[in-house]
Design an enzyme around this catalytic site. Sequence first.
Site, PDB file in Angstrom:
ATOM      1  N   ARG A 165      19.698 -25.921 -22.329  1.00  0.00           N
ATOM      2  CA  ARG A 165      20.695 -25.050 -22.971  1.00  0.00           C
ATOM      3  C   ARG A 165      20.354 -23.608 -22.609  1.00  0.00           C
ATOM      4  O   ARG A 165      19.212 -23.191 -22.796  1.00  0.00           O
ATOM      5  CB  ARG A 165      20.701 -25.225 -24.500  1.00  0.00           C
ATOM      6  CG  ARG A 165      21.407 -26.494 -24.938  1.00  0.00           C
ATOM      7  CD  ARG A 165      21.689 -26.498 -26.422  1.00  0.00           C
ATOM      8  NE  ARG A 165      22.885 -25.736 -26.755  1.00  0.00           N
ATOM      9  CZ  ARG A 165      23.239 -25.447 -28.015  1.00  0.00           C
ATOM     10  NH1 ARG A 165      22.486 -25.822 -29.020  1.00  0.00           N
ATOM     11  NH2 ARG A 165      24.348 -24.784 -28.255  1.00  0.00           N
TER      12      ARG A 165
ATOM     13  N   GLN B 210      29.083 -27.173 -37.181  1.00  0.00           N
ATOM     14  CA  GLN B 210      27.734 -27.114 -37.765  1.00  0.00           C
ATOM     15  C   GLN B 210      27.762 -26.615 -39.214  1.00  0.00           C
ATOM     16  O   GLN B 210      26.903 -26.983 -40.018  1.00  0.00           O
ATOM     17  CB  GLN B 210      26.826 -26.175 -36.950  1.00  0.00           C
ATOM     18  CG  GLN B 210      26.475 -26.691 -35.569  1.00  0.00           C
ATOM     19  CD  GLN B 210      27.400 -26.125 -34.522  1.00  0.00           C
ATOM     20  OE1 GLN B 210      28.596 -25.928 -34.773  1.00  0.00           O
ATOM     21  NE2 GLN B 210      26.884 -25.869 -33.350  1.00  0.00           N
TER      22      GLN B 210
ATOM     23  N   ASP C 176      20.897 -16.494 -31.613  1.00  0.00           N
ATOM     24  CA  ASP C 176      20.210 -17.260 -30.560  1.00  0.00           C
ATOM     25  C   ASP C 176      19.458 -16.359 -29.606  1.00  0.00           C
ATOM     26  O   ASP C 176      18.550 -16.796 -28.903  1.00  0.00           O
ATOM     27  CB  ASP C 176      21.220 -18.106 -29.790  1.00  0.00           C
ATOM     28  CG  ASP C 176      21.661 -19.248 -30.661  1.00  0.00           C
ATOM     29  OD1 ASP C 176      22.543 -19.014 -31.509  1.00  0.00           O
ATOM     30  OD2 ASP C 176      21.091 -20.344 -30.535  1.00  0.00           O
TER      31      ASP C 176
ATOM     32  N   ASN D  13      25.288 -14.924 -30.941  1.00  0.00           N
ATOM     33  CA  ASN D  13      25.236 -16.025 -31.929  1.00  0.00           C
ATOM     34  C   ASN D  13      26.459 -16.916 -31.738  1.00  0.00           C
ATOM     35  O   ASN D  13      27.328 -16.645 -30.898  1.00  0.00           O
ATOM     36  CB  ASN D  13      25.167 -15.460 -33.356  1.00  0.00           C
ATOM     37  CG  ASN D  13      24.799 -16.533 -34.371  1.00  0.00           C
ATOM     38  OD1 ASN D  13      23.904 -17.335 -34.141  1.00  0.00           O
ATOM     39  ND2 ASN D  13      25.505 -16.589 -35.488  1.00  0.00           N
ATOM     40  N   LYS D  14      26.500 -17.971 -32.501  1.00  0.00           N
ATOM     41  CA  LYS D  14      27.562 -18.970 -32.411  1.00  0.00           C
ATOM     42  C   LYS D  14      28.934 -18.321 -32.336  1.00  0.00           C
ATOM     43  O   LYS D  14      29.232 -17.372 -33.060  1.00  0.00           O
ATOM     44  CB  LYS D  14      27.460 -19.897 -33.633  1.00  0.00           C
ATOM     45  CG  LYS D  14      28.479 -20.986 -33.748  1.00  0.00           C
ATOM     46  CD  LYS D  14      28.559 -21.874 -32.533  1.00  0.00           C
ATOM     47  CE  LYS D  14      27.202 -22.428 -32.137  1.00  0.00           C
ATOM     48  NZ  LYS D  14      27.192 -22.975 -30.756  1.00  0.00           N
TER      49      LYS D  14
ATOM     50  N   ARG E 296      19.117 -28.556 -32.567  1.00  0.00           N
ATOM     51  CA  ARG E 296      19.823 -27.341 -32.156  1.00  0.00           C
ATOM     52  C   ARG E 296      19.381 -26.217 -33.081  1.00  0.00           C
ATOM     53  O   ARG E 296      18.612 -26.431 -34.017  1.00  0.00           O
ATOM     54  CB  ARG E 296      21.357 -27.517 -32.124  1.00  0.00           C
ATOM     55  CG  ARG E 296      21.982 -28.553 -32.989  1.00  0.00           C
ATOM     56  CD  ARG E 296      21.983 -28.246 -34.450  1.00  0.00           C
ATOM     57  NE  ARG E 296      22.449 -26.908 -34.709  1.00  0.00           N
ATOM     58  CZ  ARG E 296      22.125 -26.214 -35.756  1.00  0.00           C
ATOM     59  NH1 ARG E 296      21.321 -26.707 -36.682  1.00  0.00           N
ATOM     60  NH2 ARG E 296      22.565 -24.985 -35.930  1.00  0.00           N
ATOM     61  N   GLY E 297      19.868 -25.011 -32.799  1.00  0.00           N
ATOM     62  CA  GLY E 297      19.375 -23.844 -33.531  1.00  0.00           C
ATOM     63  C   GLY E 297      18.205 -23.261 -32.739  1.00  0.00           C
ATOM     64  O   GLY E 297      17.319 -24.006 -32.301  1.00  0.00           O
ATOM     65  N   ALA E 298      18.233 -21.932 -32.576  1.00  0.00           N
ATOM     66  CA  ALA E 298      17.289 -21.306 -31.642  1.00  0.00           C
ATOM     67  C   ALA E 298      15.814 -21.659 -31.898  1.00  0.00           C
ATOM     68  O   ALA E 298      15.115 -22.121 -30.983  1.00  0.00           O
ATOM     69  CB  ALA E 298      17.515 -19.791 -31.654  1.00  0.00           C
TER      70      ALA E 298
HETATM   71  O1  MRU Z   1      24.848 -24.305 -30.947  1.00  0.00           O
HETATM   72  P1  MRU Z   1      23.823 -24.260 -32.032  1.00  0.00           P
HETATM   73  O2  MRU Z   1      24.135 -25.156 -33.184  1.00  0.00           O
HETATM   74  O3  MRU Z   1      22.420 -24.464 -31.497  1.00  0.00           O
HETATM   75  O4  MRU Z   1      23.907 -22.779 -32.557  1.00  0.00           O
HETATM   76  C1  MRU Z   1      23.094 -22.338 -33.616  1.00  0.00           C
HETATM   77  C2  MRU Z   1      23.366 -20.943 -33.997  1.00  0.00           C
HETATM   78  O5  MRU Z   1      24.235 -20.285 -33.463  1.00  0.00           O
HETATM   79  C3  MRU Z   1      22.466 -20.335 -35.022  1.00  0.00           C
HETATM   80  O6  MRU Z   1      23.134 -19.362 -35.749  1.00  0.00           O
HETATM   81  C4  MRU Z   1      21.298 -19.694 -34.288  1.00  0.00           C
HETATM   82  O7  MRU Z   1      20.648 -20.615 -33.450  1.00  0.00           O
HETATM   83  C5  MRU Z   1      20.316 -19.121 -35.212  1.00  0.00           C
HETATM   84  S1  MRU Z   1      19.404 -20.409 -35.929  1.00  0.00           S
HETATM   85  C6  MRU Z   1      18.278 -20.031 -36.967  1.00  0.00           C
END
Ligand code: MRU
Length: 364
Positions: A90, A203, A244, A254-255, A53-55
Amino acid sequence: MRVNGEPYRTIWVDEDSWSIRIIDQTRLPWSWHVPRLTRMAEAAEAIATMRVRGAPLIGATAAYGLALALREDPSDWGLEEARDQLLGARPTAVNLRWGLDQITGAVTGLAPGDRAAAAYERAGELADSEVATCRRIGEEGLPLLEALGRERPGNEPVQILTHCNAGWLACVDWGTALAPVYQAHDRGLSVHVWVPETRPRNQGAALTVWELSQHGVPVTLIADNAAGHLLGRGRVDLCLVGTDRTTREGDVVNKIGTYPKALAAQANGVPFYVALPGSTVDWEVASGAEVPIEERDSREVTHISGLTERGEASELALVPAGTPAANPAFDVTPAGLVTGLVTERGICEASGSGLAELYPEQAG
Ligand code: MRU
């Protein structure tokens, strides 16, 4: 970065030189598991279930996933099918589409028999360039922390508030929001990171605390709703989060839980920076209101998982069965609440003109 002293990336090609290894992030911080992905469907599953996970890491996994698919079926139809499946894994992180576009561009026009090799090569280049990009984000963001460090008396740490996990686990290496933190720590600047738990999937608690601690960076875990209090009491010098998808006008997706932190930061005069690679900017979208927000299973809200006293992984219900619950996974922080965007090309205003100055070739 290092895990128990060993250098790791979050994704790599296995010794057989074609299957893909990932770190299963759903098992952290309790156990270390590096499964092998041998089929595109496994890559799509790893993205959808958030083993990765994470962009930026979602983008890299999608790129390798398409390479795996082309081993199975290199036809135009096979490419199209695999793209659609991976794209649906996703919806919010634009890096997913970016990774797929890069591979599609590399194989289009090639004979089917040459496609898989070209896809692996391009996916490897993408992963390497993400690492270099994140290192640059760290270097560009470092002066912000150094300037705050100079204002602190003695060796008092610079106090940073982050959100979710935007560290090396969310990328191929280094991280986005945490890259400047690692660079500062490695250069001997005293830093301390407040890490909100980031419900519902935690997370922050499970991943950010773990990866910063592995590297020796001082951290404190807080409940998500403690951030406003800390900002109000002057206990945060700077907010630094990832994203993201950032629109071409600078709105930041973002999250979930990022937006209220940005509001509290602005109300208390604390700078709020967002770190991102260029691949996270969606040049096709102007406003955050247009971005699809992933709605995840409400079970993530109604239940919580952790380790029992006996050391067994377990899930607990927080509410009676049938309790209505909603689970939007991301929110939009309007550009006006963002002090600046920290990119691999420098820091800019969160605005159309700020982004266009750094990425003139994209802004057209
Ligand atoms: O749902 P996730 O864990 O994939 O969300 C991740 C985030 O929101 C991060 O802040 C975002 O992807 C930036 S990662 C470098």
